[in-house]
Design a protein around this motif. Structure first.
Motif, PDB file in Angstrom:
ATOM      1  N   ASP A   1      74.455 -52.948-110.162  1.00 43.71           N
ATOM      2  CA  ASP A   1      75.202 -51.702-109.990  1.00 43.71           C
ATOM      3  C   ASP A   1      76.686 -51.975-109.750  1.00 43.71           C
ATOM      4  O   ASP A   1      77.561 -51.311-110.335  1.00 43.71           O
ATOM      5  N   LEU A   2      76.992 -52.950-108.908  1.00 43.56           N
ATOM      6  CA  LEU A   2      78.398 -53.270-108.632  1.00 43.56           C
ATOM      7  C   LEU A   2      79.096 -53.769-109.894  1.00 43.56           C
ATOM      8  O   LEU A   2      80.274 -53.446-110.131  1.00 43.56           O
ATOM      9  N   ALA A   3      78.388 -54.529-110.709  1.00 44.70           N
ATOM     10  CA  ALA A   3      78.992 -55.005-111.957  1.00 44.70           C
ATOM     11  C   ALA A   3      79.297 -53.828-112.885  1.00 44.70           C
ATOM     12  O   ALA A   3      80.350 -53.801-113.552  1.00 44.70           O
ATOM     13  N   LYS A   4      78.398 -52.847-112.939  1.00 45.78           N
ATOM     14  CA  LYS A   4      78.650 -51.679-113.779  1.00 45.78           C
ATOM     15  C   LYS A   4      79.840 -50.874-113.248  1.00 45.78           C
ATOM     16  O   LYS A   4      80.648 -50.360-114.029  1.00 45.78           O
ATOM     17  N   LEU A   5      79.949 -50.770-111.941  1.00 43.83           N
ATOM     18  CA  LEU A   5      81.081 -50.037-111.369  1.00 43.83           C
ATOM     19  C   LEU A   5      82.392 -50.768-111.646  1.00 43.83           C
ATOM     20  O   LEU A   5      83.427 -50.133-111.872  1.00 43.83           O
ATOM     21  N   ALA A   6      82.340 -52.094-111.633  1.00 39.61           N
ATOM     22  CA  ALA A   6      83.542 -52.853-111.998  1.00 39.61           C
ATOM     23  C   ALA A   6      83.946 -52.555-113.433  1.00 39.61           C
ATOM     24  O   ALA A   6      85.139 -52.427-113.755  1.00 39.61           O
ATOM     25  N   GLY A   7      82.966 -52.411-114.299  1.00 34.78           N
ATOM     26  CA  GLY A   7      83.248 -52.182-115.708  1.00 34.78           C
ATOM     27  C   GLY A   7      83.946 -50.859-115.986  1.00 34.78           C
ATOM     28  O   GLY A   7      84.631 -50.729-117.002  1.00 34.78           O
ATOM     29  N   ILE A   8      83.782 -49.873-115.092  1.00 36.43           N
ATOM     30  CA  ILE A   8      84.451 -48.582-115.311  1.00 36.43           C
ATOM     31  C   ILE A   8      85.638 -48.400-114.363  1.00 36.43           C
ATOM     32  O   ILE A   8      86.243 -47.325-114.323  1.00 36.43           O
ATOM     33  N   GLY A   9      85.952 -49.436-113.589  1.00 34.27           N
ATOM     34  CA  GLY A   9      87.105 -49.352-112.709  1.00 34.27           C
ATOM     35  C   GLY A   9      86.912 -48.467-111.502  1.00 34.27           C
ATOM     36  O   GLY A   9      87.882 -47.902-110.972  1.00 34.27           O
ATOM     37  N   ALA A  10      85.663 -48.340-111.010  1.00 32.52           N
ATOM     38  CA  ALA A  10      85.431 -47.582-109.778  1.00 32.52           C
ATOM     39  C   ALA A  10      86.174 -48.261-108.630  1.00 32.52           C
ATOM     40  O   ALA A  10      86.299 -49.486-108.583  1.00 32.52           O
ATOM     41  N   ASP A  11      86.644 -47.455-107.701  1.00 30.88           N
ATOM     42  CA  ASP A  11      87.483 -47.987-106.628  1.00 30.88           C
ATOM     43  C   ASP A  11      86.698 -48.490-105.435  1.00 30.88           C
ATOM     44  O   ASP A  11      87.113 -49.446-104.770  1.00 30.88           O
ATOM     45  N   LEU A  12      85.561 -47.838-105.135  1.00 28.88           N
ATOM     46  CA  LEU A  12      84.822 -48.226-103.934  1.00 28.88           C
ATOM     47  C   LEU A  12      83.360 -47.873-104.102  1.00 28.88           C
ATOM     48  O   LEU A  12      83.015 -46.833-104.683  1.00 28.88           O
ATOM     49  N   ALA A  13      82.496 -48.730-103.574  1.00 33.83           N
ATOM     50  CA  ALA A  13      81.063 -48.460-103.508  1.00 33.83           C
ATOM     51  C   ALA A  13      80.668 -48.363-102.038  1.00 33.83           C
ATOM     52  O   ALA A  13      80.945 -49.284-101.257  1.00 33.83           O
ATOM     53  N   TYR A  14      80.066 -47.254-101.674  1.00 35.11           N
ATOM     54  CA  TYR A  14      79.588 -47.041-100.304  1.00 35.11           C
ATOM     55  C   TYR A  14      78.098 -47.330-100.296  1.00 35.11           C
ATOM     56  O   TYR A  14      77.325 -46.643-100.976  1.00 35.11           O
ATOM     57  N   LEU A  15      77.684 -48.366 -99.568  1.00 34.88           N
ATOM     58  CA  LEU A  15      76.303 -48.848 -99.570  1.00 34.88           C
ATOM     59  C   LEU A  15      75.761 -48.839 -98.145  1.00 34.88           C
ATOM     60  O   LEU A  15      75.534 -49.891 -97.533  1.00 34.88           O
ATOM     61  N   PRO A  16      75.520 -47.665 -97.573  1.00 39.61           N
ATOM     62  CA  PRO A  16      75.056 -47.606 -96.190  1.00 39.61           C
ATOM     63  C   PRO A  16      73.582 -47.977 -96.062  1.00 39.61           C
ATOM     64  O   PRO A  16      72.800 -47.819 -97.009  1.00 39.61           O
ATOM     65  N   THR A  17      73.202 -48.442 -94.901  1.00 40.70           N
ATOM     66  CA  THR A  17      71.791 -48.655 -94.588  1.00 40.70           C
ATOM     67  C   THR A  17      71.175 -47.333 -94.137  1.00 40.70           C
ATOM     68  O   THR A  17      71.873 -46.353 -93.857  1.00 40.70           O
ATOM     69  N   VAL A  18      69.853 -47.322 -94.048  1.00 41.13           N
ATOM     70  CA  VAL A  18      69.172 -46.135 -93.528  1.00 41.13           C
ATOM     71  C   VAL A  18      69.639 -45.848 -92.108  1.00 41.13           C
ATOM     72  O   VAL A  18      69.874 -44.690 -91.727  1.00 41.13           O
ATOM     73  N   GLU A  19      69.835 -46.910 -91.302  1.00 41.12           N
ATOM     74  CA  GLU A  19      70.256 -46.722 -89.912  1.00 41.12           C
ATOM     75  C   GLU A  19      71.670 -46.165 -89.818  1.00 41.12           C
ATOM     76  O   GLU A  19      72.006 -45.492 -88.838  1.00 41.12           O
ATOM     77  N   GLU A  20      72.504 -46.429 -90.821  1.00 42.95           N
ATOM     78  CA  GLU A  20      73.857 -45.882 -90.810  1.00 42.95           C
ATOM     79  C   GLU A  20      73.839 -44.378 -91.076  1.00 42.95           C
ATOM     80  O   GLU A  20      74.600 -43.622 -90.460  1.00 42.95           O
ATOM     81  N   ILE A  21      72.986 -43.946 -91.983  1.00 39.76           N
ATOM     82  CA  ILE A  21      72.901 -42.520 -92.298  1.00 39.76           C
ATOM     83  C   ILE A  21      72.073 -41.775 -91.249  1.00 39.76           C
ATOM     84  O   ILE A  21      72.417 -40.649 -90.851  1.00 39.76           O
ATOM     85  N   TYR A  22      70.998 -42.386 -90.809  1.00 42.99           N
ATOM     86  CA  TYR A  22      70.112 -41.773 -89.824  1.00 42.99           C
ATOM     87  C   TYR A  22      69.998 -42.695 -88.612  1.00 42.99           C
ATOM     88  O   TYR A  22      69.009 -43.420 -88.461  1.00 42.99           O
ATOM     89  N   PRO A  23      71.009 -42.717 -87.745  1.00 45.12           N
ATOM     90  CA  PRO A  23      70.985 -43.642 -86.605  1.00 45.12           C
ATOM     91  C   PRO A  23      69.866 -43.290 -85.622  1.00 45.12           C
ATOM     92  O   PRO A  23      69.319 -42.175 -85.658  1.00 45.12           O
ATOM     93  N   PRO A  24      69.504 -44.226 -84.762  1.00 43.77           N
ATOM     94  CA  PRO A  24      68.456 -43.945 -83.772  1.00 43.77           C
ATOM     95  C   PRO A  24      68.757 -42.665 -82.995  1.00 43.77           C
ATOM     96  O   PRO A  24      69.886 -42.438 -82.563  1.00 43.77           O
ATOM     97  N   GLY A  25      67.746 -41.831 -82.876  1.00 42.16           N
ATOM     98  CA  GLY A  25      67.928 -40.563 -82.195  1.00 42.16           C
ATOM     99  C   GLY A  25      68.389 -39.433 -83.088  1.00 42.16           C
ATOM    100  O   GLY A  25      68.567 -38.306 -82.608  1.00 42.16           O
ATOM    101  N   PHE A  26      68.570 -39.706 -84.375  1.00 42.20           N
ATOM    102  CA  PHE A  26      69.000 -38.654 -85.310  1.00 42.20           C
ATOM    103  C   PHE A  26      68.040 -37.472 -85.222  1.00 42.20           C
ATOM    104  O   PHE A  26      66.827 -37.640 -85.365  1.00 42.20           O
ATOM    105  N   ALA A  27      68.589 -36.272 -84.981  1.00 45.22           N
ATOM    106  CA  ALA A  27      67.716 -35.150 -84.646  1.00 45.22           C
ATOM    107  C   ALA A  27      67.971 -33.881 -85.445  1.00 45.22           C
ATOM    108  O   ALA A  27      67.265 -32.887 -85.242  1.00 45.22           O
TER     109      ALA A  27
END
Length: 281
Positions: free
Chosen positions: A87-113
């Motif tokens: 995926d990162l190689a494909k994004l490089a090929g189109i000149g994407a500026d940033l890839a955001y690759l969060p973990t599950v814990e980053e999106i839904y941290p402990p206690g997420f309610a």
């Protein structure tokens, strides 16, 4: 000497890292375009970036996150394709500026309610009925991504048509300052809508899958054929037809004369579900 490979995009794995980069772009006056994905990128995803640029985005950000909250207990979360390096190689090929690759814990941290539970006619049936809780998972993660990225524009494909309408309503009802860009479905040379889940299909199943758009196109041209559509799809080799309906293109209510309509279908081939839709004049 071989030409150098395109530079990989910046990678952020936390919301804090993402916001630091975006804040710098904003200081330079850039408009931010977001392409939310679950990875296993294909040309359909990359086309969303092109559309966001044409719509005025100066910086293109892809999020890649397989969202567990939108999968049911018997769905394909564990086997959904994850291909970070490709995926990162494909994004490089189109000149994407940033890839955001969060973990599950980053999106839904402990206690997420908290989660966003959508209502109204857009989620009265179709995918909402077949996949209970799916759109709450979609709405919650999309809202979080739009807020974390501070996006001015977010691009979504028309293939997941009910999802597209849901996201438009989400942004409108929660007053999120982001324009939702609808991008026509990208198809292969035989008309099959590109999807990461197509990778699950065998060659024989792909041959059947490519009949879906042809049958839908015939019904869209002559809506009187709708009633016979499920039988035609089963005769074409599909294992099941979850739905095949003609709806108002903006509300998903029953169509009325003089308003745009959409033909929407979901079918099954083995363990894989395929979604597609077409406008109807």
């Amino acid at each position: 000497m071989s030409p150098a490979a395109p530079a990989l995009p910046l990678v952020a794995r936390t919301a804090a890292e993402l916001r630091t980069v975006v804040a710098g772009w904003r200081r330079d006056g850039a408009r931010i375009g977001l392409v939310p994905t679950m990875g296993a990128l294909h040309q359909g995803h990359l086309t969303l970036a092109e559309a966001a640029r044409r719509a005025g985005a100066d910086r293109i950000l892809f999020s890649i996150f397989v969202n567990p909250a939108q999968f049911g207990p018997k769905e394909d979360f564990s086997r959904y394709p994850r291909r970070e390096a490709e995926d990162l190689a494909k994004l490089a090929g189109i000149g994407a500026d940033l890839a955001y690759l969060p973990t599950v814990e980053e999106i839904y941290p402990p206690g997420f309610a908290f989660s966003i539970v959508p209502g109204g006619p857009i989620v009265a049936d179709l995918e909402a009925a077949i996949r209970p809780g799916h759109f709450a998972g979609v709405a919650t993660v999309v809202a979080k991504l739009l807020i974390q990225a501070g996006a001015d524009i977010a691009a979504f494909g028309e293939k997941d048509y009910q999802q597209l309408l849901l996201v438009r309503r989400l942004v409108r009802d929660l007053d999120l300052p982001c324009a939702i860009l609808a991008v026509p479905t990208v198809r292969d040379g035989d008309g099959l809508a590109l999807s990461s889940r197509n990778a699950f299909l065998t060659e024989a199943q792909l041959a059947v899958a490519r009949r879906l758009n042809r049958i839908l196109a015939e019904i869209a041209a002559e809506p009187g054929r709708l009633a016979a559509g499920p039988d035609r799809l089963r005769d074409a080799g599909f294992d099941a037809v979850d739905y095949l309906v003609l709806r108002d293109a903006e509300t998903l209510a029953d169509p009325v004369p003089g308003r745009p309509r959409r033909l929407i279908a979901a079918v099954r081939l083995g363990a894989t579900r395929l979604l597609d839709n077409l406008p109807v004049a």
